[in-house]
Design an enzyme around this catalytic site. Structure first.
Site, short mmCIF file in Angstrom:
data_model
loop_
_atom_site.label_atom_id
_atom_site.label_comp_id
_atom_site.label_asym_id
_atom_site.label_seq_id
_atom_site.Cartn_x
_atom_site.Cartn_y
_atom_site.Cartn_z
N GLU A 130 0.83 -1.19 0.00
CA GLU A 130 0.00 0.00 0.00
C GLU A 130 0.87 1.26 0.00
OE1 GLU A 130 -4.16 -1.33 1.95
OE2 GLU A 130 -2.67 -0.69 3.42
N CYS A 158 3.75 8.66 0.16
CA CYS A 158 4.31 7.83 1.22
C CYS A 158 4.47 6.42 0.65
CB CYS A 158 3.35 7.83 2.41
SG CYS A 158 3.83 6.71 3.72
N CYS A 164 6.89 -6.43 7.34
CA CYS A 164 8.00 -5.84 8.10
C CYS A 164 8.37 -6.83 9.20
CB CYS A 164 7.53 -4.53 8.73
SG CYS A 164 8.82 -3.66 9.68
N CYS A 192 6.90 -3.96 15.83
CA CYS A 192 6.38 -2.92 16.73
C CYS A 192 4.94 -3.25 17.11
CB CYS A 192 6.45 -1.54 16.09
SG CYS A 192 8.14 -1.03 15.72
N CYS A 203 1.81 -1.31 15.33
CA CYS A 203 1.81 -1.05 13.88
C CYS A 203 1.19 -2.20 13.09
CB CYS A 203 3.25 -0.82 13.43
SG CYS A 203 3.38 -0.37 11.70
N CYS A 249 -0.50 6.83 9.53
CA CYS A 249 0.72 6.16 10.03
C CYS A 249 0.38 4.88 10.76
CB CYS A 249 1.47 7.05 11.02
SG CYS A 249 2.00 8.58 10.32
#
Ligand code: SAH
Length: 341
Positions: free
Chosen positions: A84, A97, A104, A108, A111, A330
């Site tokens: 995305e 962005c 990933c 975290c 996230c 974010c």
């Protein structure tokens, strides 16, 4: 694939196929315009056949628009990978962005991009493509560029994919390409110290943004597994190194999470840690991710904590949240369809 090549590499590629030089230029121009192979009108069929295997292929599987004008796009590559990307339109320009990895592996706790772990790295060209497609959607091309800024803040940890990401930085700032200056590019990292130093040593001058999110290592370890590998002290010293080499002020991101890192004491401690540095703290109330049971603070509280930090002598702002209704804010990007539809 051909978008991974700079103009010189593309010229060599064209030579290998014994095609005339001007074909290289035509292919390069088409790539920079974000054209699919079918959309190229000035290449004969036999040339298209020759380059077909190497020409980038993608499918836009979703394009959503938020009520604030933010757009989120999901791109699918031939291997089935999905990433995305987001377009944020401001008065002064358009920021894309980009994602740098499919998924990933940083883990975290707050996230969405890390749910499911890392699938694979994106190549330089696959990162570039995200910008080129938005530039095309905005009606721009390589000469009348519509995208003015790029932030490496989508899914993935950019410095965990160092070679491809730095190649992308070269391609996008290339004067023959979109020619977006490094001043207008921000790279966000959870703080991989060696790679921060390497970025400075390799002469990159992008704006470095550190996802700090805590005033001390104990709190940081609770929400960011990477804190077990790097201490805040070491991250700050890598930031100093980056600042000395590049002269670029470092930005610290701090997502305010209820009952985790948002007490007055937490912010005062942050003030003591960052005092005297040439930096800016960007607060953002945590955006919600449905699989995570962490809560963001109210916006009013964020403004209060930001002014508290200013009193401690550290510059800070509260970031505008954009695109939350389409899960484009974010920490909300994923490698699966399903968000914000
Ligand atoms: N891996 C890089 C790039 C991701 S950038 C990094 O860690 O910096 C995405 C930014 O959004 C990071 O600062 C990240 O910490 C932050 N973020 C992640 N989840 C968030 C959430 N739920 N709310 C607000 N910010 C979040």
């Amino acid at each position: 694939m051909l978008l991974d090549f700079n103009q010189e590499e593309l010229t060599k590629y064209v030579e290998e196929f014994a095609l005339p030089k001007f074909r290289g230029k035509q292919i390069f121009d088409a790539l920079q315009k974000g054209k699919t192979l079918e959309e190229i009108s000035n290449l004969p069929k036999d040339v298209k056949n020759k380059i077909e295997n190497d020409y980038p292929k993608w499918e836009i599987v979703k394009l959503l628009e938020s009520k604030d004008g933010t757009k989120k796009m999901a791109l699918k590559f031939p291997d089935g990978s999905l990433v995305e990307s987001v377009l944020l339109s401001y008065k002064y320009g358009n920021t894309v962005c980009v994602s740098t990895q499919v998924g990933c592996r940083m883990g975290c706790k707050f996230c969405a991009s890390t749910l499911g772990g890392l699938k694979r790295n994106l190549s330089a060209g696959e990162i570039l493509l995200q910008v080129l497609i938005f530039n095309k959607l905005l009606g721009g091309n390589e000469k009348t560029r519509k995208v003015t800024n790029v932030v490496l803040m989508g899914s993935g940890e950019p410095l965990d994919n160092y070679e491809n990401v730095t190649k992308f930085l070269k391609l996008i700032s290339d004067k023959n390409g979109l020619n977006i200056s490094e001043r207008n590019i921000s790279l966000s990292t959870c703080g991989l110290c060696e790679k921060i130093r390497k970025l400075a040593d390799d002469n990159f001058k992008v704006t470095l943004t550190i996802s700090l999110h805590a005033p001390n290592d104990e709190i940081r370890k609770k929400i960011m597994p990477i804190a077990n590998a790097y201490k805040i002290k070491d991250i700050l010293s890598a930031c100093d190194y980056y600042f000395e080499k590049t002269g670029r002020r470092v930005i610290f991101e701090y997502a305010l999470i209820e009952n985790v890192n948002s007490s007055e004491e937490n912010i005062k401690e942050l003030g003591r840690v960052l005092k005297g540095r040439s930096c800016l703290v960007n607060f953002i109330p945590l955006n919600s991710v449905k699989e995570r049971n962490l809560l963001g603070v109210p916006r009013k509280r964020a403004y209060f904590l930001s002014s508290l930090l200013e009193k401690e002598g550290v510059n800070s702002t509260v970031r505008r949240t954009m695109g939350e209704d389409i899960e484009g804010a974010c920490g909300q990007l994923r490698n699966k369809l399903g968000g914000g539809q």
